[in-house]
Design a protein around this motif. Sequence first.
Motif, PDB file in Angstrom:
ATOM      1  N   PRO A  14      -0.994  13.330   5.660  1.00  0.00           N
ATOM      2  CA  PRO A  14      -1.427  13.552   6.916  1.00  0.00           C
ATOM      3  C   PRO A  14      -1.403  12.317   7.450  1.00  0.00           C
ATOM      4  N   ALA A  15      -1.130  11.112   7.286  1.00  0.00           N
ATOM      5  CA  ALA A  15      -0.993   9.685   7.804  1.00  0.00           C
ATOM      6  C   ALA A  15       0.048   8.761   7.296  1.00  0.00           C
ATOM      7  N   ALA A  16       0.062   7.657   7.601  1.00  0.00           N
ATOM      8  CA  ALA A  16       0.818   6.596   6.910  1.00  0.00           C
ATOM      9  C   ALA A  16       0.832   6.026   5.783  1.00  0.00           C
ATOM     10  N   PHE A  17       0.433   6.891   4.479  1.00  0.00           N
ATOM     11  CA  PHE A  17       0.303   6.437   3.266  1.00  0.00           C
ATOM     12  C   PHE A  17       1.313   7.352   2.291  1.00  0.00           C
ATOM     13  N   SER A  18       1.552   6.848   1.088  1.00  0.00           N
ATOM     14  CA  SER A  18       2.293   7.402   0.180  1.00  0.00           C
ATOM     15  C   SER A  18       1.669   8.211  -0.874  1.00  0.00           C
ATOM     16  N   HIS A  19       1.985   9.129  -1.320  1.00  0.00           N
ATOM     17  CA  HIS A  19       1.535   9.951  -2.223  1.00  0.00           C
ATOM     18  C   HIS A  19       1.428   9.197  -3.566  1.00  0.00           C
ATOM     19  N   GLY A  20       2.342   8.314  -3.909  1.00  0.00           N
ATOM     20  CA  GLY A  20       2.146   7.406  -4.693  1.00  0.00           C
ATOM     21  C   GLY A  20       3.291   6.127  -4.796  1.00  0.00           C
ATOM     22  N   ALA A  60      -1.954   8.180  -5.108  1.00  0.00           N
ATOM     23  CA  ALA A  60      -2.944   8.358  -4.328  1.00  0.00           C
ATOM     24  C   ALA A  60      -3.796   9.671  -4.552  1.00  0.00           C
ATOM     25  N   GLY A  61      -5.017   9.572  -3.887  1.00  0.00           N
ATOM     26  CA  GLY A  61      -6.105  10.849  -4.092  1.00  0.00           C
ATOM     27  C   GLY A  61      -5.538  12.351  -3.814  1.00  0.00           C
ATOM     28  N   ASN A  88      -2.816   5.004  11.357  1.00  0.00           N
ATOM     29  CA  ASN A  88      -1.309   5.157  11.796  1.00  0.00           C
ATOM     30  C   ASN A  88      -0.811   4.088  12.873  1.00  0.00           C
ATOM     31  N   PRO A 129       4.730   2.706   2.598  1.00  0.00           N
ATOM     32  CA  PRO A 129       3.035   2.396   2.765  1.00  0.00           C
ATOM     33  C   PRO A 129       2.367   2.465   1.583  1.00  0.00           C
ATOM     34  N   ALA A 130       1.463   2.039   1.423  1.00  0.00           N
ATOM     35  CA  ALA A 130       0.390   2.198   0.153  1.00  0.00           C
ATOM     36  C   ALA A 130      -0.049   3.552  -0.104  1.00  0.00           C
ATOM     37  N   ALA A 131      -0.428   3.756  -1.304  1.00  0.00           N
ATOM     38  CA  ALA A 131      -1.286   5.163  -1.571  1.00  0.00           C
ATOM     39  C   ALA A 131      -2.372   4.973  -1.068  1.00  0.00           C
ATOM     40  N   ARG A 132      -3.233   6.048  -0.985  1.00  0.00           N
ATOM     41  CA  ARG A 132      -4.454   6.018  -0.194  1.00  0.00           C
ATOM     42  C   ARG A 132      -5.356   7.034  -0.829  1.00  0.00           C
ATOM     43  N   THR A 133      -6.553   6.772  -1.036  1.00  0.00           N
ATOM     44  CA  THR A 133      -7.790   7.735  -1.017  1.00  0.00           C
ATOM     45  C   THR A 133      -8.749   7.797  -0.311  1.00  0.00           C
TER      46      THR A 133
END
Lengths: 136, 136, 136
Positions: free
Chosen positions: A16-22, A32-33, C99, C111-115
């Motif tokens: 849902p945003a500019a991040f990667s699942h892993g 990622a979470g 974003n 992009p980085a992973a994120r929690t």
Amino acid sequence: MSDKTALTPSTHTTPPAAFSHGVRKGNILQVAGQVGFLPAVEGQPPTPAGPTLREQTRQTLENVRAILEEGGAGWDDVMMLRVYLTDTGHFAEMNELYNAYFAEQGLRQPPAARTTVYVGLPAGLLIEIDALAVLD
Amino acid sequence: MSDKTALTPSTHTTPPAAFSHGVRKGNILQVAGQVGFLPAVEGQPPTPAGPTLREQTRQTLENVRAILEEGGAGWDDVMMLRVYLTDTGHFAEMNELYNAYFAEQGLRQPPAARTTVYVGLPAGLLIEIDALAVLD
Amino acid sequence: MSDKTALTPSTHTTPPAAFSHGVRKGNILQVAGQVGFLPAVEGQPPTPAGPTLREQTRQTLENVRAILEEGGAGWDDVMMLRVYLTDTGHFAEMNELYNAYFAEQGLRQPPAARTTVYVGLPAGLLIEIDALAVLD
């Protein structure tokens, strides 16, 4: 060292945003979470596997696994799992589900370290898990 | 790279689920979330060092240290400590205890980075800490 | 491997305890939990960029960036960002701000992973972020 690679299993909804699942870079892999969403269906919003801790815990662990495997890793490479629950009353049940899940996975290495804390999560979600892995 | 090794100090109670108190793989060492439990006594349930933040903070840090040392590391190798408190009103006192503890440890390297957030913990527990270390 | 180096940008207030704003050892860089404090002013207490999520999110990300750069890294090296919010109702707005911020940063890598989890933070603070980076 190699570039950073995004890990995006085909089963996963778009973040849902500019991040990667892993991501993986060299021998470090960060997941990622993950929550208990079912495999993505084109044109449909993300849907939890069910309302119960049982359904969501298993699906969440499967979602972590999909990202590990996308990066060429598996449970044996995981150093740390962070488990976020919403209710301290869920700890015992989560542990039962966690133990049952990993008993099925046939680990050949010691299990990962873990931290479990109790936080707020979006409505309807009872568990979130992220993972740090170090590959051989 | 080497295998993943479980770190289980003799002072520690058996984990309540299929996780390790700490793991080391290559030069990365991850310590699971520690709380202020006293050294394990055969046949007795885990017991906090006491009801106060002071008692639990010191014991928690000692429990982290035991795992680091089991893996051949020490405080100087720690990159990150995650501190989980239950009450924002405990921040100042935790910092005093934290500073006093580390002043005794004789660090020869800069202190680790740290994040402190306020979460729910099991009844009676006021602090939990986990750690990521990178060995030489 | 090299020693552990403390990363202390000139813009940053002194940490309120014996921890580093960031540390680097070898190719691993860990950024401590950052909040939306403005650049430090000698003799003045830390001051948030403003009361809103918008102001604090941007400042928090800039504070993370300053530490990365102090350690010779940048956003492209970040593997994981942990975002701590205080209110699930802030998720959508934080994602918009997140974003927009990263769209300006010109990332050349995924992009980085994120929690993201919802915790308690000190009064007046709406967001905290920490980061793990792996350098080339």
